[in-house]
Design an enzyme around this catalytic site. Structure first.
Site, PDB file in Angstrom:
ATOM      1  CD  GLU A   1      35.959  45.134  35.718  1.00  0.00           C
ATOM      2  OE1 GLU A   1      35.618  43.963  36.009  1.00  0.00           O
ATOM      3  OE2 GLU A   1      36.388  45.934  36.567  1.00  0.00           O
TER       4      GLU A   1
ATOM      5  CE  LYS B   1      35.422  47.993  39.639  1.00  0.00           C
ATOM      6  NZ  LYS B   1      36.117  46.778  39.158  1.00  0.00           N
TER       7      LYS B   1
ATOM      8  CB  CYS C   1      33.131  44.500  38.198  1.00  0.00           C
ATOM      9  SG  CYS C   1      33.396  42.852  38.869  1.00  0.00           S
TER      10      CYS C   1
HETATM   11  N1  CDT Z   1      36.598  43.345  38.827  1.00  0.00           N
HETATM   12  C1  CDT Z   1      35.996  43.443  40.020  1.00  0.00           C
HETATM   13  O1  CDT Z   1      35.527  44.500  40.410  1.00  0.00           O
HETATM   14  N2  CDT Z   1      35.981  42.351  40.761  1.00  0.00           N
HETATM   15  C2  CDT Z   1      35.369  42.347  42.048  1.00  0.00           C
HETATM   16  C3  CDT Z   1      36.109  41.505  42.999  1.00  0.00           C
HETATM   17  C4  CDT Z   1      35.662  41.813  44.362  1.00  0.00           C
HETATM   18  S1  CDT Z   1      36.262  40.770  45.533  1.00  0.00           S
HETATM   19  C5  CDT Z   1      34.787  40.300  46.280  1.00  0.00           C
HETATM   20  C6  CDT Z   1      33.926  41.864  41.978  1.00  0.00           C
HETATM   21  O2  CDT Z   1      33.066  42.523  42.545  1.00  0.00           O
HETATM   22  O3  CDT Z   1      33.653  40.838  41.379  1.00  0.00           O
END
Ligand code: CDT
Length: 342
Positions: free
Chosen positions: A47, A128, A203
């Site tokens: 990402e 996203k 992500c």
């Molecule tokens: N970048 C990203 O999407 N980070 C999120 C943070 C979520 S907080 C639990 C992730 O899913 O890692």
């Protein structure tokens, strides 16, 4: 007939806020050089591949914030991104790359694209959908922010699966003339015989089973997920990595598909920890390969897409076993509604 692909996650270590874009690009290309030397056909990058994970920061300067975004049309021509695609085309390696996208009307999306080397162009894009974090920063100045809701708009493209051409030696199938009631059966016989069906997520999307199932319902065989996951200390890093892997393994299994995850990891600005744990998982939910460092690392595996069929024709034959009449709540309801108190 086996349908074998050699795939890789290009894990990228620390990228500081003031990192030189050309140096970062050079690291991304070095990972592609390694992929070429191992005859990899498809490489997934994380990402927001080209920069530090900037949504951690509150920017007072719009011009600084703008430096983290790319215009989609410039990706293949801008000096800070184009050389990666040129190299991929030269090597004949398909790549999937995440980046912060600024559209003509100024909207920001957390996006990734799929570049097909044989076509010499971007053939698919995903924005996203599940943006984590907050619009406003925390009041505690020491807290690490996650300002994705401030900088990005939720993706508006849905979950579009797509076929990647020319990765398999003989993936063309003769489409039969389907008609009447036999159409469905014939279509099913063709499944798993054409070019690979892929999908992308970013992500936090991986934590939402709806995403995986949306792709699986389009016959996706390989899902690509780049991530930046914050953790504040060693114990949390281990826990978050384990959770990330569990999520990827269980969803791969429940949807009978392969998945690749690629981390941006390490200690950005010598202060902000991001977990590593890039992995390639098979349709039974087993780990085929995973990263062993918190740095730039290529994680490689050979996969046989034919292995998706086992689950798809038995336990997870959606056509025979899904009971949509029982699932209305999943799309009709957003938050939790508990039963009445006794
Ligand atoms: N970048 C990203 O999407 N980070 C999120 C943070 C979520 S907080 C639990 C992730 O899913 O890692």
């Amino acid at each position: 007939m086996p349908r074998i692909l050699k795939v890789a996650a290009a894990q990228v270590g620390a990228v500081h806020r003031d990192a030189d874009r050309q140096e970062t690009l050079f690291r991304l290309i070095s990972l592609l050089d390694q992929a070429a030397s191992q005859k990899v056909q498809l490489v997934l990058y994380p990402e927001c591949t080209f920069t530090t994970f900037f949504p951690r920061h509150l920017f007072t300067s719009q011009s600084e914030l703008d430096t983290y975004f790319e215009h989609n049309d410039d990706l293949l021509s801008s000096p800070s991104t184009a050389p990666l695609f040129q190299k991929a085309a030269e090597y004949g390696i398909d790549i999937s790359v995440g980046f912060a996208e600024r559209t003509e009307d100024g909207t920001g999306y957390n996006t990734c694209i799929y570049f097909s080397a044989s076509q010499g162009k971007i053939i698919n894009k995903y924005r996203k959908v599940h943006l984590p974090g907050t619009v406003e920063p925390f009041s505690d100045p020491e807290a690490v922010n996650q300002l994705e809701k401030r900088y990005f708009t939720p993706g508006n493209l849905g979950f579009p699966a797509f076929r990647a051409p020319n990765l398999l030696p003989s993936s063309s199938i003769t489409t039969k003339q389907s008609s009447g009631t036999t159409g469905l059966v014939e279509r099913k016989e063709e499944q798993g015989k054409g070019d690979p069906v892929l999908g992308m997520m970013i992500c936090n999307d991986r934590r939402w089973p709806e995403v995986w199932r949306s792709y699986a319902l389009q016959g996706a065989e390989l899902l690509l997920l780049g991530y930046n996951t914050v953790a504040h200390n060693e114990q949390l890093i281990r826990r978050n990595q384990q959770t990330g892997k569990l999520v990827q393994q269980s969803n791969s299994y429940m949807n009978s598909l392969f998945s690749i995850s690629a981390a941006r990891c390490g200690l950005d600005d010598n202060h902000y920890n991001l977990i590593s744990g890039s992995a390639i998982i098979n349709p039974e939910g087993h780990v085929l390969a995973e990263s062993t460092t918190k740095d730039d690392e290529l994680v490689v595996a050979e996969i046989d897409l034919e292995e998706c069929r086992q689950g798809r024709e038995k336990t997870f034959d959606f056509g025979r076993h899904r009971r949509t009449e029982a699932y209305a709540r999943i799309v009709d309801q957003v938050g939790v509604v508990e039963p009445e108190l006794l």
